[in-house]
Design a protein around this motif. Sequence first.
Motif, mmCIF file in Angstrom:
data_model
loop_
_atom_site.group_PDB
_atom_site.id
_atom_site.type_symbol
_atom_site.label_atom_id
_atom_site.label_comp_id
_atom_site.label_asym_id
_atom_site.label_seq_id
_atom_site.Cartn_x
_atom_site.Cartn_y
_atom_site.Cartn_z
ATOM 1 N N HIS A 152 0.873 -1.178 0.000
ATOM 2 C CA HIS A 152 0.000 0.000 0.000
ATOM 3 C C HIS A 152 0.903 1.219 0.000
ATOM 4 C CE1 HIS A 152 -3.136 2.888 0.854
ATOM 5 N NE2 HIS A 152 -2.376 3.362 1.827
ATOM 6 N N LEU A 153 0.770 2.068 -1.020
ATOM 7 C CA LEU A 153 1.613 3.236 -1.176
ATOM 8 C C LEU A 153 0.740 4.462 -1.374
ATOM 9 C CD1 LEU A 153 4.123 1.636 -3.690
ATOM 10 C CD2 LEU A 153 4.512 2.007 -1.247
ATOM 11 N N SER A 154 1.107 5.556 -0.711
ATOM 12 C CA SER A 154 0.330 6.792 -0.780
ATOM 13 C C SER A 154 1.243 7.954 -1.135
ATOM 14 C CB SER A 154 -0.362 7.055 0.564
ATOM 15 O OG SER A 154 -1.103 8.252 0.520
ATOM 16 N N TYR A 155 0.886 8.682 -2.218
ATOM 17 C CA TYR A 155 1.637 9.850 -2.667
ATOM 18 C C TYR A 155 1.033 11.104 -2.034
ATOM 19 C CZ TYR A 155 3.850 7.174 -6.465
ATOM 20 O OH TYR A 155 4.576 6.275 -7.201
ATOM 21 N N ASN A 156 1.878 11.913 -1.397
ATOM 22 C CA ASN A 156 1.432 13.168 -0.799
ATOM 23 C C ASN A 156 1.636 14.296 -1.802
ATOM 24 O OD1 ASN A 156 0.816 15.409 0.692
ATOM 25 N ND2 ASN A 156 2.481 15.173 2.165
ATOM 26 N N LYS A 181 2.189 14.708 -14.734
ATOM 27 C CA LYS A 181 3.367 14.154 -14.073
ATOM 28 C C LYS A 181 3.612 14.883 -12.762
ATOM 29 C CE LYS A 181 5.795 13.056 -18.395
ATOM 30 N NZ LYS A 181 7.103 13.065 -19.087
ATOM 31 N N ALA A 182 3.988 14.123 -11.744
ATOM 32 C CA ALA A 182 4.295 14.750 -10.454
ATOM 33 C C ALA A 182 5.315 13.907 -9.705
ATOM 34 C CB ALA A 182 3.027 14.906 -9.613
ATOM 35 N N LEU A 183 6.171 14.578 -8.944
ATOM 36 C CA LEU A 183 7.146 13.946 -8.060
ATOM 37 C C LEU A 183 6.771 14.313 -6.631
ATOM 38 C CD1 LEU A 183 10.025 12.406 -8.330
ATOM 39 C CD2 LEU A 183 10.918 14.597 -7.520
ATOM 40 N N ALA A 184 6.686 13.312 -5.738
ATOM 41 C CA ALA A 184 6.143 13.585 -4.412
ATOM 42 C C ALA A 184 6.711 12.616 -3.375
ATOM 43 C CB ALA A 184 4.617 13.462 -4.447
ATOM 44 N N PRO A 185 6.629 12.993 -2.076
ATOM 45 C CA PRO A 185 6.945 12.035 -1.015
ATOM 46 C C PRO A 185 5.947 10.876 -1.026
ATOM 47 C CG PRO A 185 6.835 14.296 -0.175
ATOM 48 C CD PRO A 185 6.277 14.324 -1.554
ATOM 49 N N VAL A 186 6.427 9.701 -0.662
ATOM 50 C CA VAL A 186 5.592 8.507 -0.624
ATOM 51 C C VAL A 186 5.759 7.826 0.725
ATOM 52 C CG1 VAL A 186 5.187 6.223 -1.640
ATOM 53 C CG2 VAL A 186 5.746 8.154 -3.111
ATOM 54 N N GLN A 187 4.649 7.354 1.262
ATOM 55 C CA GLN A 187 4.708 6.535 2.467
ATOM 56 C C GLN A 187 3.820 5.318 2.286
ATOM 57 O OE1 GLN A 187 3.355 9.111 5.587
ATOM 58 N NE2 GLN A 187 1.185 8.770 5.137
ATOM 59 N N GLY A 188 4.096 4.282 3.069
ATOM 60 C CA GLY A 188 3.280 3.085 2.963
ATOM 61 C C GLY A 188 3.978 1.880 3.537
ATOM 62 N N PHE A 199 7.730 2.300 4.198
ATOM 63 C CA PHE A 199 8.233 3.388 3.372
ATOM 64 C C PHE A 199 7.903 4.699 4.092
ATOM 65 C CE2 PHE A 199 7.645 -0.146 0.527
ATOM 66 C CZ PHE A 199 8.695 -0.045 -0.365
ATOM 67 N N LYS A 200 8.929 5.459 4.420
ATOM 68 C CA LYS A 200 8.769 6.720 5.139
ATOM 69 C C LYS A 200 8.890 7.892 4.165
ATOM 70 C CE LYS A 200 8.643 4.454 9.050
ATOM 71 N NZ LYS A 200 7.375 4.298 9.810
ATOM 72 N N SER A 201 8.027 8.880 4.344
ATOM 73 C CA SER A 201 7.975 9.984 3.386
ATOM 74 C C SER A 201 9.247 10.828 3.375
ATOM 75 C CB SER A 201 6.763 10.874 3.676
ATOM 76 O OG SER A 201 6.833 11.421 4.974
ATOM 77 N N ASN A 202 10.034 10.803 4.453
ATOM 78 C CA ASN A 202 11.245 11.629 4.463
ATOM 79 C C ASN A 202 12.415 10.972 3.728
ATOM 80 O OD1 ASN A 202 11.554 9.650 6.408
ATOM 81 N ND2 ASN A 202 12.709 10.956 7.806
ATOM 82 N N THR A 203 12.294 9.667 3.403
ATOM 83 C CA THR A 203 13.365 8.988 2.676
ATOM 84 C C THR A 203 12.866 8.255 1.437
ATOM 85 O OG1 THR A 203 13.130 7.037 4.107
ATOM 86 C CG2 THR A 203 14.811 8.679 4.712
ATOM 87 N N CYS A 204 11.589 8.392 1.113
ATOM 88 C CA CYS A 204 11.022 7.691 -0.033
ATOM 89 C C CYS A 204 10.381 8.697 -0.986
ATOM 90 C CB CYS A 204 9.982 6.667 0.425
ATOM 91 S SG CYS A 204 9.296 5.670 -0.912
ATOM 92 N N ARG A 235 19.674 9.567 5.105
ATOM 93 C CA ARG A 235 19.559 10.895 5.696
ATOM 94 C C ARG A 235 18.490 11.691 4.968
ATOM 95 N NH1 ARG A 235 25.432 13.296 5.681
ATOM 96 N NH2 ARG A 235 24.381 14.899 6.910
ATOM 97 N N ALA A 236 17.773 12.533 5.708
ATOM 98 C CA ALA A 236 16.618 13.230 5.141
ATOM 99 C C ALA A 236 16.818 14.740 5.059
ATOM 100 C CB ALA A 236 15.375 12.928 5.976
ATOM 101 N N GLY A 237 18.049 15.205 5.218
ATOM 102 C CA GLY A 237 18.253 16.641 5.222
ATOM 103 C C GLY A 237 18.421 17.253 3.850
ATOM 104 N N GLY A 238 18.656 16.428 2.835
ATOM 105 C CA GLY A 238 18.906 16.955 1.503
ATOM 106 C C GLY A 238 17.635 17.267 0.748
ATOM 107 N N ARG A 239 17.795 17.969 -0.358
ATOM 108 C CA ARG A 239 16.656 18.313 -1.188
ATOM 109 C C ARG A 239 16.191 17.080 -1.972
ATOM 110 N NH1 ARG A 239 18.790 23.216 -4.706
ATOM 111 N NH2 ARG A 239 20.358 21.612 -5.118
ATOM 112 N N ARG A 240 14.883 16.990 -2.145
ATOM 113 C CA ARG A 240 14.301 15.915 -2.947
ATOM 114 C C ARG A 240 14.267 16.360 -4.408
ATOM 115 N NH1 ARG A 240 10.607 12.285 -0.849
ATOM 116 N NH2 ARG A 240 10.345 13.748 0.892
#
Length: 352
Positions: A152-156, A181-188, A199-204, A235-240
Amino acid sequence: MYTREILPPIATPVKDGEPVIGTWNKAFEKVDLLEIRKPNPLPRWLKNYRIKEWQCFLVQNETFFMEAIFCNLKLYRMAQVVLYDKENKKKFVFRKIKPGTGWHLPNSLANSSVDSGSSGFFFMIHSWLDADTISLDINIEATRRHPSLTAHLSYNLNRHEITPMVVSLGMPDMRSMYAYKALAPVQGDMVFEGHHFSFKSNTCTGFFGDYKGFFPHQIHTKMCSAMGFDEEYPRAGGRRFGFHIAENQTRETNKNNENVFWINGELTPLPPVRITMPNGPDSTWVIQDVEGMVDLTFTPKEPNRCGTNLLFTQADFNAPLGFYSGTLVNSDGEKVQFKNLFGVGEKLFLRV
């Protein structure tokens, strides 16, 4: 430096029976290419068979890369999921082809859903841009060729943070195509080989694409896609960031095309490119433009090829996984460098 006009939002890419060509940064309320009457005087039922549609999901974190494609080619439907375990360098391919009629992709992303209607290879897509989300559910039973997969995956797609690219493009013989088309954080969550993965939104990160087109009888397309962070996983400090670049049969590509680069959700339209394979698709690809904004190479590492010959149709889909290196320039003039960025290249021939 290349620039492109971003037009004010409109409800539909069809006006007075003709396609409206351009680039936008907001989804259409409805996309029904059967409303195009001029200059395509074909009967509605016959034109319906010429309109092809698909949705594409790419998801990547430090451990996994997943590509899921759901195609409605009218004569048959295809669902394919490719899962790559980057740590163990193992690839799994799940594929379902259904001849004839079946599920249809919706004409609106505002609040709609579609499912496979199959228990052995089940998927459900819920497109809910009114609530800034798109979700994908997958449940595939185990076979002798592969283990079971549940995800189960959810795009924010928060409209204040994510800017999509929406295009309506002209094609030969007065045909047209549409893409969101869109690029987004994903969790699930995912259960695979008896193990649970989060899957954590800060690294996925995930890419979502929605496509419809009144395409020529023979379709030739090359696409390049990758995504990541400025800093190394996890690490989650960089730009996506991420990009999706295509070379296809559309017309007037300098004025409008589907090439795009995102940094932290901000959109940079890219110029038309040439994607060349001097030594064939299994060796290094070269992706370049004439504006100096795109200078990339793609080195395939993991082959992924499938073909279909069904009735009088033919499909050859070559989508190796591999690594991108080079530079892209965003709309602020910043040159962003990539080295061994994991992604996918696609070379498609379709006659249908």
